[in-house]
Enzyme design. Structure first.
Site, PDB file in Angstrom:
ATOM      1  CE  LYS A 191      -1.895   2.395   3.401  1.00  0.00           C
ATOM      2  NZ  LYS A 191      -1.903   3.783   2.873  1.00  0.00           N
ATOM      3  N   GLY A 244       7.392   4.648   8.433  1.00  0.00           N
ATOM      4  CA  GLY A 244       6.579   5.815   8.748  1.00  0.00           C
ATOM      5  C   GLY A 244       6.855   6.294  10.158  1.00  0.00           C
ATOM      6  CB  SER A 245       4.965   8.543  12.368  1.00  0.00           C
ATOM      7  OG  SER A 245       3.760   7.854  12.640  1.00  0.00           O
ATOM      8  CB  THR A 246       7.811   6.559  16.471  1.00  0.00           C
ATOM      9  OG1 THR A 246       9.143   6.602  15.952  1.00  0.00           O
ATOM     10  CG2 THR A 246       7.809   5.731  17.746  1.00  0.00           C
ATOM     11  N   GLY A 249       3.818   3.235  13.779  1.00  0.00           N
ATOM     12  CA  GLY A 249       4.519   1.956  13.915  1.00  0.00           C
ATOM     13  C   GLY A 249       4.065   1.185  15.144  1.00  0.00           C
ATOM     14  CD  GLU A 266      13.118   3.937   8.302  1.00  0.00           C
ATOM     15  OE1 GLU A 266      13.044   4.816   9.198  1.00  0.00           O
ATOM     16  OE2 GLU A 266      12.965   4.162   7.104  1.00  0.00           O
ATOM     17  CB  CYS A 300      13.235   8.327   8.542  1.00  0.00           C
ATOM     18  SG  CYS A 300      14.155   7.283   7.400  1.00  0.00           S
ATOM     19  CD  GLU A 403      10.837  11.977  12.498  1.00  0.00           C
ATOM     20  OE1 GLU A 403      11.660  11.514  11.709  1.00  0.00           O
ATOM     21  OE2 GLU A 403       9.861  11.327  12.925  1.00  0.00           O
TER      22      GLU A 403
END
Length: 503
Positions: A191, A244-246, A249, A266, A300, A403
């Site tokens: 996706k 993507g973002s933490t 995730g 990641e 990132c 971030e």
């Protein structure tokens, strides 16, 4: 496919056919519930194209196609060398269509065309060729336990893999995941990010043209809360890989636990770049600039916290400010003179501006940028911002800890090596890092103590597809790229053969 594609002419004059459907079982189909996603050009805020958005039912259809393909002899029994040849054929096709792919990437994402063509698409081509070469070099081992047993291991594909890619490097991140997964013999439902849905759909036609059997690669667009969640929770998916973002995730981890999926994540970063007083200042400045300002700062691994030893701090600030103001030319991403295009979306643009306000409110010193750039190709349009530099930043400030994901950097000072390490490691993240020093002993000593998955010594963010990529702490789980990238897409089966143990 007549009603699932549109003829487009990009701002650079390139004409091409843009697919708009869901690519399931090597066919273009509509979404089952009629939902769509409209891609907006971040350069002038105009609509580019509208594509189908997958529902949970569509994800189910894609997973079913992938499962059938995984068991079908056309893929399951394909010789590894032939599997690799398909990947190399795809790599060659990507090379032939490079200018179109780069055009779509720049139009849809806002990154400069030179980077799209010479960086991203070139890397995509290289990654498929690299992992195509690995396809027939994935093997187990024999283990000697004595004459009464013959034992060996087999490295088998995991199965059906769900892959969710981000918007900052749409094609490159797709290749990082598709490459090792295909080399190992898996099948895939991938996706794209809803902000950048276009380039991967063009890639889908090349996958089919290369000769991959139906159902091996299924490509969908969709909203994260719908299609992404359906991938993470689907009982027919054996592995999920996410970039993507933490925060997202963590949600993926929770959802994937439903059937204990194999996972690779990641996620976020707030990577430090350390400049010691013996560093080559000119090189440190140039690399520090690349490390945070390239790709509109939407990286990132961006080295977004620059830590400079006190004795060279003022000199570094002056030189870095000059480098940013001279090199970071903001404007039309298709123009050769542009270094920095727009942020990917209005939301991301506003996020960066919000951090500018936070930095000012907390008492940091804004030494450059921090303002909206209004002189894009269409006056007053586009999600542009001047590259932003804050100095005098303290470790307790929001702009130091969180971030930003934009052309936004904070600079702080340190006295000793020990203090530098304490500051570098004072973060929930651990993705990238950089060290600038001429003392090779110090360089290796500091590299060992920095809590990060990657350390660049006297450079920043010059990653390579042949070298493992990934983080520690809340920056992810597992590794992508290099030989290490194969590990997440195989599982080891041990076979015990009794040669003499009689009961």
């Amino acid at each position: 496919m007549a009603d699932l594609s549109v003829e487009l002419t990009a701002p650079n004059g390139r004409k091409y056919t843009q697919p708009t459907g869901l690519f399931i079982n090597n066919e273009w189909v509509k979404s089952s519930d009629g939902k769509t996603i409209t891609s907006i050009s971040p350069t002038d805020e105009t609509e580019i194209a509208t594509v189908e958005a997958a529902s949970a039912a569509d994800i189910d259809a894609a997973v079913s196609a992938a499962r059938i393909a995984f068991k079908d002899p056309s893929w399951r029994d394909l010789a590894p060398t032939d599997r690799g040849n398909l990947m190399i054929a795809l790599s060659d096709l990507i090379g032939k269509h490079a200018e179109t792919l780069a055009t779509i990437e720049t139009w849809d994402n806002g990154k400069i065309y030179a980077d799209s063509l010479g960086g991203d698409v070139a890397e995509v081509q290289a990654v498929f060729k690299y992992y195509g070469g690995y396809a027939d070099k994935i093997h187990g081992q024999t283990i000697d336990t004595g004459p009464a047993k013959f034992a060996y291991t087999i490295r088998e594909p995991v199965g059906v893999c769900g892959q969710i890619i981000p918007w900052n490097y749409p094609l490159a991140m797709a290749a990082w995941k598709l490459g090792p997964a295909l080399a190992c013999g898996n099948t895939i439902v991938i996706k794209a990010a809803e902000q950048t849905p276009l380039s991967i759909l063009y890639l889908a036609n090349l996958i089919k043209e290369a000769g991959f059997p139906s159902g091996v690669v299924n490509i969908v667009n969709g909203y994260g809360r719908v299609a992404g969640a359906a991938i993470a929770t689907h009982l027919g998916i054996d592995k999920v890989a996410f970039t993507g973002s933490t925060g997202t995730g963590k949600e993926i981890m929770k959802m994937a636990a439903i059937n204990m999926k194999n996972i690779t994540l990641e996620t976020g970063g707030k990577s430090p770049l350390l400049v010691f007083d013996d560093a080559d200042l000119e090189q440190a400045v140039k690399w520090a600039h690349i490390g945070i300002m390239s790709n509109q700062g939407q990286i990132c691994t961006a080295t977004s916290r620059i830590l400079v030893q006190e004795s060279t701090y003022d000199k570094f600030i002056d030189a870095f400010k000059k480098q940013v103001q001279e090199v970071s030319v903001v404007g039309d991403p298709f123009a050769e003179s542009t270094f920095q295009g727009p942020q990917v979306t209005k939301t991301q643009h506003e996020r960066v501006l919000g951090f500018v306000k936070s930095g000012k409110d907390e008492g940091a010193t804004l030494i450059s940028g921090g303002e909206v750039f209004t002189k894009g190709p269409t006056e007053g349009k586009g999600y542009f911002i001047h590259p932003t530099v804050f100095a005098g930043v303290k470790p307790n400030m929001k702009i130091y800890r969180e971030e930003v994901f934009g052309p936004f950097v904070v600079i702080a000072s340190f006295k000793t090596e020990e203090e530098a390490l304490e500051m570098a490691n004072d973060t929930i993240y651990g993705l990238g890092s950089a060290v600038f020093t001429k003392d090779i002993t110090r360089a290796h000593r500091v590299a060992k103590r920095i809590e990060a998955g990657m350390v660049w010594i006297n450079s920043s963010n010059d990653s390579d597809y042949r070298i493992p990529f990934g983080g520690v702490k809340q920056s992810g789980i597992g590794r992508e790229l290099g030989e290490a990238g194969l590990a997440g897409y195989t599982q080891i089966k041990a076979v015990h053969v009794n040669l003499g143990s009689v009961l």
